[in-house]
Design an enzyme around this catalytic site. Structure first.
Site, PDB file in Angstrom:
ATOM      1  N   LYS A 182       0.568  -0.973   0.647  1.00  0.00           N
ATOM      2  CA  LYS A 182      -0.570  -0.381  -0.305  1.00  0.00           C
ATOM      3  C   LYS A 182       0.975   1.175  -0.192  1.00  0.00           C
ATOM      4  O   LYS A 182       0.073   1.988  -0.871  1.00  0.00           O
ATOM      5  CB  LYS A 182      -0.946   0.080   0.822  1.00  0.00           C
ATOM      6  CG  LYS A 182      -2.032  -0.587   1.025  1.00  0.00           C
ATOM      7  CD  LYS A 182      -2.826  -1.102   0.683  1.00  0.00           C
ATOM      8  CE  LYS A 182      -4.362  -2.948   0.662  1.00  0.00           C
ATOM      9  NZ  LYS A 182      -3.914  -3.756   0.676  1.00  0.00           N
ATOM     10  N   ASP A 183       2.596   1.167   0.739  1.00  0.00           N
ATOM     11  CA  ASP A 183       3.214   2.047   0.418  1.00  0.00           C
ATOM     12  C   ASP A 183       3.486   2.999  -0.291  1.00  0.00           C
ATOM     13  O   ASP A 183       2.956   4.212  -0.740  1.00  0.00           O
ATOM     14  CB  ASP A 183       4.797   2.369   1.470  1.00  0.00           C
ATOM     15  CG  ASP A 183       4.034   2.331   2.722  1.00  0.00           C
ATOM     16  OD1 ASP A 183       3.611   2.581   2.949  1.00  0.00           O
ATOM     17  OD2 ASP A 183       4.949   1.181   3.620  1.00  0.00           O
TER      18      ASP A 183
END
Ligand SMILES: *Cc1c(COP(=O)(O)O)cnc(C)c1O
Length: 461
Positions: A108-109
């Site tokens: 997700k980063d």
């Protein structure tokens, strides 16, 4: 570049408007009016350069090339691995694409670090402040906290299902110490958190009042940013080399990003297998055309405990031949009954798009973590294990398998230790992100309770 809604009831908008809004006003999801054809990355380009090249094509005139490169350099400068999405060999003809080198140890980063830069830049220019609401099955919340903590332009509200995410996942979002990050633990499951977010977006007055925006996997900027690592994988394996991507899936944002990369000419073909856990309504709809809501089952891969994969709507939109009326009617019926059969005009083309799916059961997930550890001496996270077993069982093909490693094992130390006996600690680079005191409030899974709390924040500001 314009973006249109899958439900056809909102005016076309530019890239920034689509990204800052999250959901379209008619409840649909934004997709490009047409897919840009993007030149393949050149040899020797850095990850931020490839990202700026691809995201620049999606942004069109909305952002200059220099600005885009600066945003991408800031977004990816904080990754622990220079390649951002390195490929490592797992088995003959099978690679892991490690997507967990960002500040909160999950893929997700990759999108969220970019979104943080994009929002700050855009809101600074517009002199605006927004409230970002985000429902998380575990990793989006931490990634959003990592991207927005301390931002001058954003209040971040994170909803997570109380007691249903791993303690390390929770620490990444609740210990930032930033006064613009607000965590609510809802007494319900992730699907309920996600539907409360959707319902709040339907309250036009409230959206206006608090400047509501969403960074869930429906946000177009996430899909666009995730398409970048499909392109780098293809470039690294050779421009024409056939690849099969195995994608641990929940909301299907990651898998959809592969489709988008292919549509933009960035892949040599399109073959994406969605690897799902026992919450496998996604497999059911892809294989049978039967789309149904279901109660989520807790599994060792909690970030995939989802039975209503939100990005499926974009896939069905394409399968329908971009027939917004049909999609609007379909999702209207689904909202009523939670159980619909796709019409043949959608189910037929869906079967030919190149998506497939495979279910991995809870016990098999731990078994696969153990097997991979025995063969390679690596601890992998339970989500990645769902992907790796799906790849192991997939029909033999001439393509090279790329399994997306979606989280670092240190995010799920209890499961890793149960499966392999190995104790994995949080990498030293993250100790600052999880060391503070935890702050979160427990609320009922109720739309008005969440609304009142958000209004309270706005009033206190
Ligand atoms: C979010 C997440 C997934 C699922 O990704 P989708 O884009 O929702 O399909 C898989 N693994 C991990 C570790 C995640 O955090």
């Amino acid at each position: 570049m314009k973006y249109v809604s899958t439900r056809g009831g909102s005016a076309p908008v530019d890239f920034l408007t689509a990204c800052l809004a999250g959901l379209a006003p008619d409840g649909g999801l934004y997709v490009p009016e047409s897919y840009p054809q993007i030149a393949r990355p050149e040899a020797g380009m850095s990850y931020p350069e490839v990202a700026a090249h691809i995201l620049g094509a999606f942004a069109g005139d909305a952002i200059s090339a220099d600005t885009m490169l600066a945003l991408c350099e800031k977004a990816y400068g904080g990754f622990a691995h220079e390649s951002v999405a390195p490929l490592v060999q797992l088995a003959p003809n099978r690679f892991l694409m490690e997507l967990h080198h960002g500040p909160t140890l999950a893929f997700k980063d990759v999108a969220m670090q970019f979104i943080g830069q994009l929002y700050d830049w855009a809101l600074e220019r517009q002199g605006k402040r927004m409230t970002i609401i985000c429902a998380t099955s575990g990793d989006t919340g931490g990634a959003a906290a990592g991207a927005f903590a301390g931002s001058k332009h954003v209040d971040l509200v994170i909803l997570h299902p109380h007691g249903r995410i791993s303690p390390v996942q929770r620490l990444f979002m609740t210990t930032t110490g930033a006064d613009n990050v607000h965590n609510f633990a809802l007494e319900g499951d992730f699907d309920q958190c996600q539907s409360i977010v959707k319902a709040l977006f339907a309250e036009a007055g409230f959206v206006q009042q608090v400047g509501l925006s969403g960074v869930n996997s429906i946000n177009w900027a996430r899909i666009a940013a995730q398409s970048v690592y499909y392109a780098t994988a293809q470039a690294n394996m050779g421009a024409d080399h056939p690849l099969r991507f195995i994608v641990p899936s929940g909301n299907m944002g990651d898998a959809l990003a592969g489709y988008v990369a292919a549509r933009c000419g960035l892949l040599s073909g399109f073959d994406v297998m969605c690897a799902v856990n026992e919450n496998d309504t996604l497999r059911e709809v892809l294989e049978t055309g039967h789309m149904r809501r279901s109660t989520t089952i807790a599994t060792p891969s909690p970030a995939m405990d989802i039975t209503v994969p939100s990005n499926l709507e974009r896939v069905l939109f394409e399968a329908s031949g971009r027939d917004a009326d049909k999609i609007s009617a379909l999702y209207g019926a689904f909202a009523q009954s939670g159980d619909v059969e796709l019409p043949e005009t959608i189910a037929g083309p869906l079967g030919c798009m190149g998506f497939s799916a495979r279910t991995v059961r809870n016990a098999e997930t731990l078994g696969e973590m153990k097997r991979v550890h025995a063969r390679t001496d690596w601890a992998i996270c339970p989500h990645t294990a769902v992907g790796s077993l799906a790849a192991e069982r997939a029909p033999v093909s001439n393509a090279t398998d790329i399994v997306l490693a979606t989280a670092h094992p240190a995010k799920f130390p209890e499961t890793v230790s149960e499966a392999t006996g190995v104790q994995v600690g949080i990498p030293a680079r993250c100790s600052g992100a999880v060391g503070g005191e935890e702050v979160f409030s427990v609320l009922p899974a109720d739309q008005s309770a969440v609304r009142e709390h958000i209004l309270g924040l706005a009033a206190a500001r």
